[in-house]
Write a protein that holds these residues in place. Structure first.
Motif, short mmCIF file in Angstrom:
data_model
loop_
_atom_site.label_atom_id
_atom_site.label_comp_id
_atom_site.label_asym_id
_atom_site.label_seq_id
_atom_site.Cartn_x
_atom_site.Cartn_y
_atom_site.Cartn_z
N ALA A 197 0.83 -1.20 0.00
CA ALA A 197 0.00 0.00 0.00
C ALA A 197 0.87 1.25 0.00
O ALA A 197 0.57 2.23 -0.67
CB ALA A 197 -0.94 -0.01 1.21
N GLN A 198 1.98 1.21 0.73
CA GLN A 198 2.89 2.37 0.76
C GLN A 198 3.44 2.67 -0.64
O GLN A 198 3.48 3.82 -1.08
CB GLN A 198 4.07 2.12 1.72
N ASN A 201 0.74 4.01 -3.07
CA ASN A 201 0.46 5.42 -2.81
C ASN A 201 1.55 6.30 -3.40
O ASN A 201 1.28 7.36 -3.96
CB ASN A 201 0.32 5.68 -1.31
N GLU A 204 1.15 6.61 -7.17
CA GLU A 204 0.06 7.51 -7.53
C GLU A 204 0.42 8.97 -7.29
O GLU A 204 0.08 9.84 -8.09
CB GLU A 204 -1.21 7.14 -6.74
N SER B 272 -5.85 -1.98 4.38
CA SER B 272 -4.95 -1.64 3.26
C SER B 272 -5.30 -2.40 1.98
O SER B 272 -4.65 -2.20 0.96
CB SER B 272 -3.49 -1.86 3.66
N GLN B 281 -8.50 7.17 -4.38
CA GLN B 281 -8.07 7.72 -3.09
C GLN B 281 -6.78 7.04 -2.67
O GLN B 281 -6.45 5.97 -3.14
CB GLN B 281 -9.14 7.44 -2.02
N GLU B 282 -6.13 7.67 -1.71
CA GLU B 282 -4.93 7.05 -1.16
C GLU B 282 -5.34 5.80 -0.40
O GLU B 282 -6.35 5.77 0.28
CB GLU B 282 -4.27 8.06 -0.22
N LEU B 283 -4.53 4.74 -0.54
CA LEU B 283 -4.80 3.52 0.22
C LEU B 283 -4.38 3.72 1.66
O LEU B 283 -3.40 4.42 1.94
CB LEU B 283 -3.97 2.37 -0.34
N TYR B 284 -5.10 3.07 2.58
CA TYR B 284 -4.61 3.07 3.94
C TYR B 284 -3.33 2.25 3.96
O TYR B 284 -3.27 1.17 3.39
CB TYR B 284 -5.64 2.47 4.90
N ALA B 285 -2.28 2.75 4.56
CA ALA B 285 -1.04 2.00 4.64
C ALA B 285 -0.56 1.97 6.08
O ALA B 285 -0.50 3.01 6.73
CB ALA B 285 0.03 2.62 3.75
N ILE B 286 -0.23 0.77 6.59
CA ILE B 286 0.41 0.68 7.89
C ILE B 286 1.77 1.34 7.73
O ILE B 286 2.52 0.99 6.82
CB ILE B 286 0.58 -0.78 8.32
#
Ligand SMILES: Nc1ncnc2c1ncn2[C@@H]1O[C@H](COP(=O)(O)OP(=O)(O)OP(=O)(O)O)[C@@H](O)[C@H]1O
Ligand SMILES: Nc1ncnc2c1ncn2[C@@H]1O[C@H](COP(=O)(O)OP(=O)(O)O)[C@@H](O)[C@H]1O
Ligand code: SF4
Ligand code: SF4
Ligand SMILES: [Mg+2]
Ligand SMILES: [Mg+2]
Lengths: 338, 343
Positions: A197-198, A201, A204, B272, B281-286
């Protein structure tokens, strides 16, 4: 991520056949592996085109052709109107600046003996006119900062970074020459869920900031949907369906797309017993010897005689508004169907 | 099944689950220091049940499984505490010969990488047949017949013609089927599948998961499915154990975990996942990185990444709190996480 309609990449009838040889001393060609077998599409400025399909269907070969790392058997790849497959020497070098790549494996794609600074700055050595020598270290530090790495770590080596951080190093390097197009070949597949996910993001954010166009190759279909404006589905060297993310995921018309989507496990246990699954039998046939007519016919539950006789063209068919390469294309919502 | 155990315990006489891992500790002594790979893992699985063990790479999933199977590299590995009970008997305390018999026959395992787990120089049929010759003393022709039957059972097309083929002549999906055939050859009561489909395409993954579910239904095996794929877990698990930094941080029945996660880490993982309605949208990221096992953070190992952290999290290791008879969470603030978590 809004895409405007200006094409910066036009791919037409692209073919790559690898010769299949026999004999050790005297090599005889006994056939060809049809890794990419007639692929056409456009990529627009600032857009993300997702590419999905099973292992061996030709995704990475397509990526290498677009980068001019492989020469096609036939067909063309126009970057801003110029055919990169015909370019040579200085012109090729200049064109390559505009298309960069981020690789799948953050563990093997970085040279372990080079510092992060050398890795990210290497493109400036090859294209020495981009940034003057004195300014390079500074520029590399800026790039590290852009991808969320500590610029003070410029002298560290790849093994001192985690998988997600190494992927960021690869991305920083890809950005160095300020390309308009970045080809991401499975950029998050090797990463843990919490790190994926990091990196997504980051990709993007960079796209918005620099108006980048991405070709995003991945096998995780939910990741592809999240990031893509349009999606191309490949099977045995051909695009079998091409459409917006909603068209492909909510109203797929090609049986292969439908099977692929229905095989993706849904991360929600509610209603799992009612979910319909199209389970394909067997493996994809060898690209050295694809079936006649429609390549998918040996695994297709809708196949008729015509499917063996006529290759279905990738075109818009009645009852749908996006192209599909099936004689019997018909929309079916397999993801939300219960 | 093993007479050894029936003698010692009387079959099914004990009250716990079929296989219980209880407060297991495993370390690796390396040049860089002591890596605490498994720091108190507790989970159990019963006949006919599917337990999914979920966690990112390095969280200790495979080391736990290798310890159950008795195939841990020792040294550098060392079991420093805990029990592994099969029908109530601690395998770690059994004499070697009895332990080996249980582990070969009653508990078996399939690995992520089928190609390197199969022997490249022997035909696959021979490798399956070898199971019957070694453990059952079957004759050569009998064992071969059984090998073909098993290859049929795991749906290798034209099994009879392919029994003499070598591993490299099969696709990734077919090799994984061969591994499954070997693992179920002796009718195990527990099957451990360590990331059995991670290297495979989704279409092949669906075939393999379908096959495993069918075999489990037919023989009422207990299945421990190790994976990091939240989709696969949601599809097949009865209950879930979430691992982080060598510990179980949450255990729960599958529906509970997806609906109301009770640990900030499980909650973060679920959030996530890219969702259709969040596109663009931005993904939730740990945030941050998984822990370094050589220097585990003090207190709760998740605290450097945790949005719920309070002062005491840095000093007090949270025990696995009991939430209900079937649920537990290793978070001091699990109540808050659950209350906020109605998704
Ligand atoms: N240099 C080469 N010589 C011969 N065959 C090749 C070569 N490169 C690729 N191929 C073959 O071409 C086909 C397509 O390969 P490619 O790497 O493009 O697949 P892919 O879609 O990227 O698969 P994956 O999802 O596994 O990465 C395969 O059958 C592959 O074995
Ligand atoms: N033979 C070994 N020697 C040293 N360290 C090991 C060995 N096997 C595993 N480890 C370490 O133990 C930790 C847990 O590994 P593992 O159980 O394989 O994780 P996973 O959850 O990905 O299966 C990792 O940090 C790994 O590097
Ligand atoms: S053209 Fe025929 S074989 Fe091919 S996908 Fe369509 S129905 Fe199936
Ligand atoms: S114990 Fe504290 S740091 Fe650990 S998960 Fe719970 S709130 Fe977070
Ligand atoms: Mg590839
Ligand atoms: Mg593992």
């Amino acid at each position: 991520m809004r895409a405007n309609a200006e094409s910066i990449l036009e791919v037409r009838d692209l073919v790559k056949h690898f010769p299949l040889t026999q004999g050790v001393v005297v090599k005889r060609q006994i056939g060809a592996i049809k890794a990419v077998d007639g692929v056409s599409f456009d990529l627009h400025r600032g857009e993300t085109l997702g590419v999905v399909g099973e292992s061996g269907c030709g995704k990475s070969t397509l990526a290498k052709l677009l980068m001019a790392l492989e020469r096609p058997t036939s067909g063309s790849v126009r970057v801003n109107g110029k055919d990169i497959t015909a370019a040579r020497g200085a012109e090729l070098k200049r064109m390559r600046r505009n298309i960069q790549m981020v690789m799948q494996d953050p563990y093997t794609s970085l040279n372990p003996r080079m510092t992060v600074g050398d890795i990210v700055g290497e493109p400036f050595e090859i294209h020495s006119d981009v940034v003057p020598k004195e300014g390079r270290r500074r520029r590399v530090q800026e790039l590290l900062e852009v991808v969320g790495l500590n610029p003070d770590h410029i002298n560290r080596y790849p093994h001192q970074f985690s998988g997600g951080q190494r992927q960021r190093i690869g991305i920083a390097r890809g950005l160095a020459l300020q390309p308009e197009i970045i080809i991401c070949d499975e950029p998050v597949s090797a990463l843990d869920v919490s790190i994926q996910a990091q990196v997504m993001n980051l990709l993007e954010r960079l796209q918005n900031e620099f108006d980048l166009a991405y070709i995003f190759i991945a096998h995780d279909l939910s990741v592809v949907r999240h990031i893509s404006d349009r999606v191309a589905v490949m099977y045995l060297g051909k695009i079998v369906e091409l459409g917006s993310d909603a068209e492909i995921y909510d109203a797929p018309t090609h049986p292969y797309t439908q099977a692929l989507l229905s095989a993706v496990p849904v991360p929600d246990p509610d209603g799992r017993d009612r979910r319909q699954r199209i389970i394909l039998q067997g493996d994809p046939p060898s690209p050295a010897n694809p079936p006649s007519g429609c390549h998918f016919r040996t695994r297709c539950w809708k196949a008729q005689d015509i499917c063996a006789e006529q290759t279905p063209a990738l075109e818009v068919r009645p009852g749908s508004d996006h192209p599909s390469a099936c004689h019997f294309a018909e929309a079916r919502d397999v993801v939300n169907a219960q | 099944m093993t007479e050894v155990l029936s003698e010692q315990t009387g079959r099914g006489a004990h009250s716990g689950a079929l296989l219980e891992v209880d407060n297991l500790h495993v370390e690796f002594r390396t040049r860089a220091g002591v890596a605490k790979a498994v720091n108190g893992v507790t989970y159990s699985v019963d006949a006919g049940e599917t337990l999914a063990v979920l966690g990112e790479s390095g969280s200790g999933k495979s080391v736990t499984a290798q310890t159950i199977m008795g195939i841990l590299d020792m040294p550098p590995g060392k079991i420093t505490g805990g029990e592994i009970r099969f029908r109530g008997v601690d395998l770690l305390k059994l004499p070697e010969d009895q332990r080996r018999k249980i582990r070969g026959e009653s508990v078996s395992m399939i690995f992520q990488d089928a190609l390197s787990s199969l022997n490249p120089v022997f035909p696959v049929g021979w490798q399956i047949a070898e199971m019957f010759r070694m453990h059952r003393g079957s004759s050569r022709s009998d064992a071969k017949k059984k090998a073909v039957e098993l290859m049929d059972r795991v749906r290798i097309p034209a099994a009879k013609d392919r029994v003499n083929d070598f591993p490299h002549q099969f696709s990734g999906g077919m090799r994984q089927r061969i591994m499954i055939a070997m693992a179920i050859a002796l009718d195990p009561e527990i099957l451990i599948a360590d990331e059995p489909t991670t290297a495979l395409d989704v279409t092949v993954q669906a075939q393999i998961m379908g096959l495993l579910a069918e075999l489990q239904r037919d023989s009422n095996m207990g299945l421990i499915l190790i994976t990091h794929d939240l989709g696969v877990v949601a599809d097949v698990a009865d209950k879930i154990a979430v691992m982080y930094g060598g510990r179980i941080v949450e255990n729960a029945p599958v529906h509970d975990l997806y609906k109301t996660p009770a640990h900030p880490y499980s909650k973060g993982l679920l959030e996530s996942i890219p969702r259709v309605d969040q596109k663009g949208q931005e993904l939730y990221a740990i945030k941050g990185l998984p822990p370094n096992l050589l220097e585990m953070p003090p207190g709760c190992a998740f605290h450097p990444r945790c949005p719920y952290r309070r002062d005491n999290c840095v000093t007090e290791v949270p025990p696995l709190y009991t939430i209900s008879g079937t649920r537990g969470s290793a978070c001091h603030y699990w109540r808050e996480v659950i209350d906020e978590g109605e998704r």
